[in-house]
Design a protein around this motif. Sequence first.
Motif, PDB file in Angstrom:
ATOM      1  N   MET B 340      10.820  29.952   1.087  1.00 44.18           N
ATOM      2  CA  MET B 340      12.186  29.637   0.654  1.00 44.18           C
ATOM      3  C   MET B 340      12.197  29.279  -0.841  1.00 44.18           C
ATOM      4  SD  MET B 340      14.075  30.162   3.222  1.00 44.18           S
ATOM      5  CE  MET B 340      15.671  29.455   2.907  1.00 44.18           C
ATOM      6  N   VAL B 341      11.212  28.491  -1.256  1.00 48.17           N
ATOM      7  CA  VAL B 341      11.194  28.062  -2.662  1.00 48.17           C
ATOM      8  C   VAL B 341      10.837  29.232  -3.582  1.00 48.17           C
ATOM      9  CG1 VAL B 341       9.998  26.585  -4.333  1.00 48.17           C
ATOM     10  CG2 VAL B 341      10.687  25.658  -2.128  1.00 48.17           C
ATOM     11  N   ARG B 342       9.733  29.927  -3.272  1.00 43.47           N
ATOM     12  CA  ARG B 342       9.247  30.969  -4.192  1.00 43.47           C
ATOM     13  C   ARG B 342      10.049  32.272  -4.054  1.00 43.47           C
ATOM     14  NH1 ARG B 342       4.532  32.393  -7.581  1.00 43.47           N
ATOM     15  NH2 ARG B 342       4.649  30.215  -8.134  1.00 43.47           N
ATOM     16  N   ASP B 343      10.258  32.732  -2.808  1.00 45.40           N
ATOM     17  CA  ASP B 343      10.886  34.049  -2.632  1.00 45.40           C
ATOM     18  C   ASP B 343      12.403  34.012  -2.779  1.00 45.40           C
ATOM     19  OD1 ASP B 343       8.476  35.461  -2.089  1.00 45.40           O
ATOM     20  OD2 ASP B 343       8.427  34.444  -0.166  1.00 45.40           O
ATOM     21  N   VAL B 344      13.017  32.957  -2.244  1.00 50.77           N
ATOM     22  CA  VAL B 344      14.481  32.914  -2.288  1.00 50.77           C
ATOM     23  C   VAL B 344      14.970  32.198  -3.553  1.00 50.77           C
ATOM     24  CG1 VAL B 344      16.570  32.140  -1.101  1.00 50.77           C
ATOM     25  CG2 VAL B 344      14.636  33.011   0.220  1.00 50.77           C
ATOM     26  N   TRP B 345      14.488  30.973  -3.783  1.00 52.22           N
ATOM     27  CA  TRP B 345      15.020  30.151  -4.879  1.00 52.22           C
ATOM     28  C   TRP B 345      14.573  30.679  -6.244  1.00 52.22           C
ATOM     29  CZ3 TRP B 345      18.831  26.840  -5.231  1.00 52.22           C
ATOM     30  CH2 TRP B 345      18.907  25.942  -6.279  1.00 52.22           C
ATOM     31  N   ILE B 346      13.263  30.856  -6.445  1.00 59.71           N
ATOM     32  CA  ILE B 346      12.760  31.225  -7.773  1.00 59.71           C
ATOM     33  C   ILE B 346      12.944  32.727  -8.045  1.00 59.71           C
ATOM     34  CG2 ILE B 346      10.711  31.337  -9.257  1.00 59.71           C
ATOM     35  CD1 ILE B 346       9.724  28.777  -7.880  1.00 59.71           C
ATOM     36  N   ASN B 347      12.391  33.571  -7.152  1.00 64.12           N
ATOM     37  CA  ASN B 347      12.438  35.014  -7.427  1.00 64.12           C
ATOM     38  C   ASN B 347      13.748  35.670  -6.996  1.00 64.12           C
ATOM     39  OD1 ASN B 347       9.766  35.470  -8.604  1.00 64.12           O
ATOM     40  ND2 ASN B 347       9.021  34.811  -6.601  1.00 64.12           N
ATOM     41  N   GLY B 348      14.332  35.206  -5.896  1.00 69.31           N
ATOM     42  CA  GLY B 348      15.569  35.812  -5.420  1.00 69.31           C
ATOM     43  C   GLY B 348      16.771  35.403  -6.269  1.00 69.31           C
ATOM     44  N   LEU B 349      16.905  34.084  -6.510  1.00 68.23           N
ATOM     45  CA  LEU B 349      18.060  33.590  -7.258  1.00 68.23           C
ATOM     46  C   LEU B 349      17.771  33.413  -8.749  1.00 68.23           C
ATOM     47  CD1 LEU B 349      19.290  30.939  -4.644  1.00 68.23           C
ATOM     48  CD2 LEU B 349      20.181  33.241  -5.015  1.00 68.23           C
ATOM     49  N   GLY B 350      16.520  33.655  -9.140  1.00 71.79           N
ATOM     50  CA  GLY B 350      16.165  33.626 -10.558  1.00 71.79           C
ATOM     51  C   GLY B 350      16.178  32.242 -11.182  1.00 71.79           C
ATOM     52  N   ARG B 351      15.945  31.174 -10.384  1.00 73.59           N
ATOM     53  CA  ARG B 351      15.897  29.813 -10.939  1.00 73.59           C
ATOM     54  C   ARG B 351      14.480  29.507 -11.429  1.00 73.59           C
ATOM     55  NH1 ARG B 351      20.831  27.513  -9.066  1.00 73.59           N
ATOM     56  NH2 ARG B 351      22.022  29.392  -8.703  1.00 73.59           N
ATOM     57  N   GLN B 352      14.389  28.917 -12.601  1.00 74.00           N
ATOM     58  CA  GLN B 352      13.080  28.553 -13.154  1.00 74.00           C
ATOM     59  C   GLN B 352      12.713  27.124 -12.749  1.00 74.00           C
ATOM     60  OE1 GLN B 352      11.000  30.632 -14.940  1.00 74.00           O
ATOM     61  NE2 GLN B 352      12.511  32.168 -14.334  1.00 74.00           N
ATOM     62  N   LEU B 353      11.451  26.940 -12.343  1.00 72.34           N
ATOM     63  CA  LEU B 353      10.988  25.593 -12.003  1.00 72.34           C
ATOM     64  C   LEU B 353       9.636  25.351 -12.677  1.00 72.34           C
ATOM     65  CD1 LEU B 353      11.636  25.313  -8.135  1.00 72.34           C
ATOM     66  CD2 LEU B 353      12.947  24.244  -9.954  1.00 72.34           C
ATOM     67  N   THR B 354       9.423  24.136 -13.162  1.00 75.60           N
ATOM     68  CA  THR B 354       8.104  23.795 -13.706  1.00 75.60           C
ATOM     69  C   THR B 354       7.145  23.678 -12.520  1.00 75.60           C
ATOM     70  OG1 THR B 354       8.500  21.440 -13.468  1.00 75.60           O
ATOM     71  CG2 THR B 354       9.150  22.461 -15.572  1.00 75.60           C
ATOM     72  N   PRO B 355       5.800  23.765 -12.757  1.00 78.69           N
ATOM     73  CA  PRO B 355       4.851  23.632 -11.635  1.00 78.69           C
ATOM     74  C   PRO B 355       5.065  22.344 -10.833  1.00 78.69           C
ATOM     75  CG  PRO B 355       3.714  24.422 -13.599  1.00 78.69           C
ATOM     76  CD  PRO B 355       5.115  24.126 -14.016  1.00 78.69           C
TER      77      PRO B 355
END
Lengths: 44, 491
Positions: B340-355
């Motif tokens: 959910m975090v990597r595939d949907v939030w970051i890559n799917g919705l294009g949101r940037q997150l620090t490590p």
Amino acid sequence: MAPFHLPWSTFAAFLVLGATIALALIWAAIDKVRSGSDPKEGAE
Amino acid sequence: MMIYTLVLVVYLGILAAIGIVMSRRSRNAGDFALGGRSVGPWVTALSFVAAYYSSVVIIGGGAFGWKFGLATLWVGAGNVLIGTTLAWIVLGRRIRRFTENLDAMTLPGFFAGRYGSAEARIFSAAVTALFLIIYNVSVLKGMANTFEVLMDLPYWSGVVISGVVILFYTAVGGYLAVVWTSFVQALVMIAALILLTYMSLQKVGGMTALVDRLNTIDPGLVNTPGVWGWAGLFSFTMIVSLGTWGMPQLLVRFYSIKNDKMLRLGTVIVTIGASVAMLPYLTGAVARVLVPEIDSPDQAIPALTALVLNDWGGALFLAGVVAAGMSTFAGVLIIISSSMVRDVWINGLGRQLTPAAELKANRIMSVAVGVISLLIALRPPALVLVLTAFSWAVIASTNLWPLLFGLYWKRTSPRATLWSMILGVTAALVWQAWPRIAWLPELPTGVAGIHGFVVGTTVGLVVIVVGTLVGRPAPAKNITQAWTGATGIDS
């Protein structure tokens, strides 16, 4: 009649289990021999 | 009751302690989702066994053994051969290398990298997350039912006790806590199953006596396919064996093992460990002789446990069933949260997150998904209970062929992959719903016993092969990146 008075059609499930353990051992042995020629093996 | 409580408190305390220790080694999202790809062969192999065999398999397998007899031993043999050994040999090395080459931490991430398809990533992530939550509900329900029967605890407290402990060590310790607790849980589960089998075979007078007594009840309980019939036996064996090839919570073990070399020892260990798959079915058949008068086949294993084991043995068995459920639930939780975090939030919705923010998001997501599963499991709606019966079928129909063809056939078309997922899932769902839709004609006997998994995967296979033959392969850069460094296994 197979061991334990089982029909062979049911007892064969145990034979498949034994053959599967043998398959894992043989695959591991072959893979070890084959990996000698692969310089990338375990490099990660 | 004192003994049961003592054993459980000690056992759950050990699991929580593992979570705290492992929290120090979970410093970023890669550590949280994959343990930094640093896990050894023993822990990888036995945690695979623990995640594979949930409480549903132990209690449900025993129920099948009670109902259908010794032909169900074939299900256990299929679990070991197809679901475990062949999965490790055919998928293990390529998944390890390809996911590293593509820098993929999740199965949807692998699809995106291998096929260059954002749609395949989102579809796989959505279907997998939804049906894994439903699967988790059934796992929690299985654990709570065991608490109910063996400890006389109310259903809700079984759900809460097991759910809270799992949530704690998963959110705190991440993947490393999940695999290390699963390692301990596998040992407890294997010991419990061996003890129950040994004691129940002694009670019935040995294997030959068991066969003779089953024969007197009904020869169909001894023959293959026996009272179950080929359609049911074959379908069920395939779904719980070949189905593992598309289950992300099991495949992740291949991403995270330290290196290729360790897959070799891991394959031998996992094959021997997985052999306990035969035991729930065998003890279920023993229960048919020793406890024939039960209200439902699901009570076969708990009733047999109460009959043949003393309090210490019963407590060990309860710990084993809880262990099986917890390891599966925790493994699923990590998969859903990282996806959910990597595939949907970051890559799917294009949101940037620090490590650091991604690690925090993973922890929050694992708690959120766990709490949702827990709340649903407290009072599962009828639809969820129906869906749990084929959550494996849906997830496997989505992922199996895109994964296998993605690893072995460079030409595999991204468009064919996406349609294989969509039509495979649709076919599985329609087939399962068919008998419940009044206006559809009744399926012929024999055909009706075929599980939606067989239908879904058959449709998915045809679509991916035909679509690839007429379609275009993935962009060359994706193929090159996936295969880069794959010397010696290149097709």
